[in-house]
Design a protein around this motif. Structure first.
Motif, short mmCIF file in Angstrom:
data_model
loop_
_atom_site.label_atom_id
_atom_site.label_comp_id
_atom_site.label_asym_id
_atom_site.label_seq_id
_atom_site.Cartn_x
_atom_site.Cartn_y
_atom_site.Cartn_z
N ILE A 231 0.84 -1.20 0.00
CA ILE A 231 0.00 0.00 0.00
C ILE A 231 0.88 1.25 0.00
O ILE A 231 0.63 2.20 -0.75
CB ILE A 231 -0.95 -0.01 1.21
N ASP A 256 -3.90 -4.95 -6.24
CA ASP A 256 -4.83 -4.11 -5.50
C ASP A 256 -4.17 -3.28 -4.41
O ASP A 256 -4.59 -2.16 -4.13
CB ASP A 256 -5.93 -4.97 -4.86
N ASP A 257 -3.15 -3.82 -3.75
CA ASP A 257 -2.54 -3.05 -2.66
C ASP A 257 -1.91 -1.76 -3.19
O ASP A 257 -1.98 -0.71 -2.53
CB ASP A 257 -1.54 -3.88 -1.86
N GLN A 260 -4.85 0.55 -3.79
CA GLN A 260 -5.39 1.05 -2.51
C GLN A 260 -4.52 2.18 -1.98
O GLN A 260 -5.01 3.20 -1.49
CB GLN A 260 -5.47 -0.10 -1.50
N SER A 288 -10.68 -3.97 -1.05
CA SER A 288 -10.95 -3.10 -2.20
C SER A 288 -12.40 -2.65 -2.28
O SER A 288 -12.69 -1.55 -2.75
CB SER A 288 -10.54 -3.81 -3.49
N MET A 291 -12.85 0.57 0.05
CA MET A 291 -12.09 1.81 -0.11
C MET A 291 -13.04 2.97 -0.38
O MET A 291 -14.22 2.77 -0.68
CB MET A 291 -11.09 1.67 -1.27
N ARG A 294 -14.82 3.05 -3.68
CA ARG A 294 -14.63 1.60 -3.82
C ARG A 294 -13.86 1.31 -5.10
O ARG A 294 -14.14 1.90 -6.14
CB ARG A 294 -15.98 0.88 -3.81
N LEU A 295 -12.90 0.38 -4.99
CA LEU A 295 -11.96 0.15 -6.08
C LEU A 295 -12.49 -0.83 -7.13
O LEU A 295 -12.88 -1.95 -6.81
CB LEU A 295 -10.65 -0.39 -5.51
N SER A 297 -11.74 -3.52 -9.79
CA SER A 297 -10.62 -4.46 -9.82
C SER A 297 -10.97 -5.68 -10.66
O SER A 297 -12.15 -5.97 -10.90
CB SER A 297 -10.26 -4.90 -8.40
N SER A 338 -14.28 3.66 -8.42
CA SER A 338 -12.99 4.28 -8.77
C SER A 338 -12.80 4.48 -10.26
O SER A 338 -11.84 5.12 -10.69
CB SER A 338 -11.84 3.44 -8.21
#
Length: 339
Positions: A231, A256-257, A260, A288, A291, A294-295, A297, A338
């Motif tokens: 992250i 994803d990290d 994020q 995710s 977040m 919200r991500l 992915s 996102s």
């Protein structure tokens, strides 16, 4: 006085466990290994006898006696990555009912370290091996080929001569991320990656090819770091890209990290996501979906890969060669705020 333990070591033996529980040595062995065909009441009797005697199995002796162990080796590049933890759990779920022990080797994305693990584990004569991807040293490939140990490769799809594999197309996943950002109207698309293992680079190539086809590829918007993905690193690399190319309006992150971290850094910098920069991650890790925003992915079937790879390996052990060389389990683009 009745002697307990082997003559050479003094430790309790399997024969003594079998005698105390009133079963044959082979039944005692199967009961202690968790083989599902042994009746539950016999399993309890054998376990009680083993506890009473303080018996501990000797896998080395068992392997020597049978010229083969009751273990399966799983080699992964990281134990800190949620992706591999879920895969390992699924492998255990499949192997446990067969009474097979799962030995885990972590080679930290280092092919020389993987080579040493392969050499050491092959000395224990495992029943089979689950390997991550296809990128390994020539010495490792030669050892595996000469050993005759059945192998199944995970996470990638290989060529016929590379052996059986269970996974998905990393390249197509990268292309899907690019296509999504293009459909969202992004004009200047970047790619941020860390670790740079072969699967990351396959995703990078799929992303690049899709952008080239659309006339949107810009090599200067690619940020690659050999450091482990995290992250914190995601925030740093996002800040770096933004400082050098403030017109970037869409980014695909290899994990994803990293994404994020970029979302958190965007919040600190006052950069609006997705209004100014749309973001897409990879693997769809649990955090995710929580977040802000919200991500978006690409969800990967990590547990299914472990389960299917383990089942495929059991099939090889049972002499079922099958007709499916590559099991393509696909991936899913999960669209959130996102992007």
């Amino acid at each position: 006085m009745t002697r307990i333990g082997s003559r050479t070591t003094g430790r309790p033996t399997l024969a003594e466990v079998a005698r105390l529980s009133g079963v044959s040595p082979i039944t005692a062995s199967r009961a202690l290994r968790g083989v599902s065909t042994v009746a539950p009441e016999l399993v309890e009797k054998v376990k009680l006898a083993a506890t009473t005697l303080g018996y501990v199995a000797n896998p080395a002796a068992r392997a020597l006696a049978s010229a083969q162990s009751e273990s399966i080796v799983v080699l992964i590049p990281s134990l800190s990555n949620q992706l591999f933890i879920e895969t390992l759990e699924a492998v255990h779920e499949v192997m446990r009912p067969r009474g097979l022990e799962v030995l885990i080797g972590n080679y930290h994305y280092d092919i020389a370290e993987e080579e040493n693990l392969i050499r050491n584990y092959l000395a224990y004569q495992p029943r089979g091996m689950l390997l991550t991807g296809f990128d390994r040293s020539e010495a490792s490939k030669q050892m595996l080929s000469a050993s005759g140990v059945p192998c199944v490769h995970m996470m990638e799809l290989g060529l016929q001569e590379q052996g059986m594999s269970v996974g998905f197309s990393q390249q197509q996943a990268g292309a899907a991320a690019a296509q999504h950002l293009l459909e969202r109207g992004c004009q200047r698309l970047g790619f941020i990656a860390a670790q740079l293992d072969p699967r990351v680079m396959q995703r990078a190539e799929g992303f690049r090819q899709a952008l080239v086809a659309a006339g949107r590829y810009a090599s200067e918007l690619q940020v690659l770091s050999p450091q482990p993905s995290s992250i914190g690193l995601g925030g740093e690399l996002f800040r770096q890209l933004l400082a050098e190319h403030g017109d970037v309006d869409g980014i695909f992150f290899c994990n994803d990290d990293l994404a994020q971290g970029a979302i958190l850094e965007a919040l600190r910098l006052g950069v609006k996501v997705p209004q100014q920069v749309a973001m897409v991650g990879f693997n769809d890790l649990p955090a995710s979906a929580h977040m802000v925003p919200r991500l978006t992915s690409i969800r990967t079937p990590r547990a299914a890969i472990g389960r299917c790879a383990a089942q495929a390996l059991l099939g090889l052990l049972d002499g079922k060669r099958g007709t499916v060389h590559n099991q393509d389990l696909g991936f899913e683009l999960v669209v959130r705020e996102s992007s």
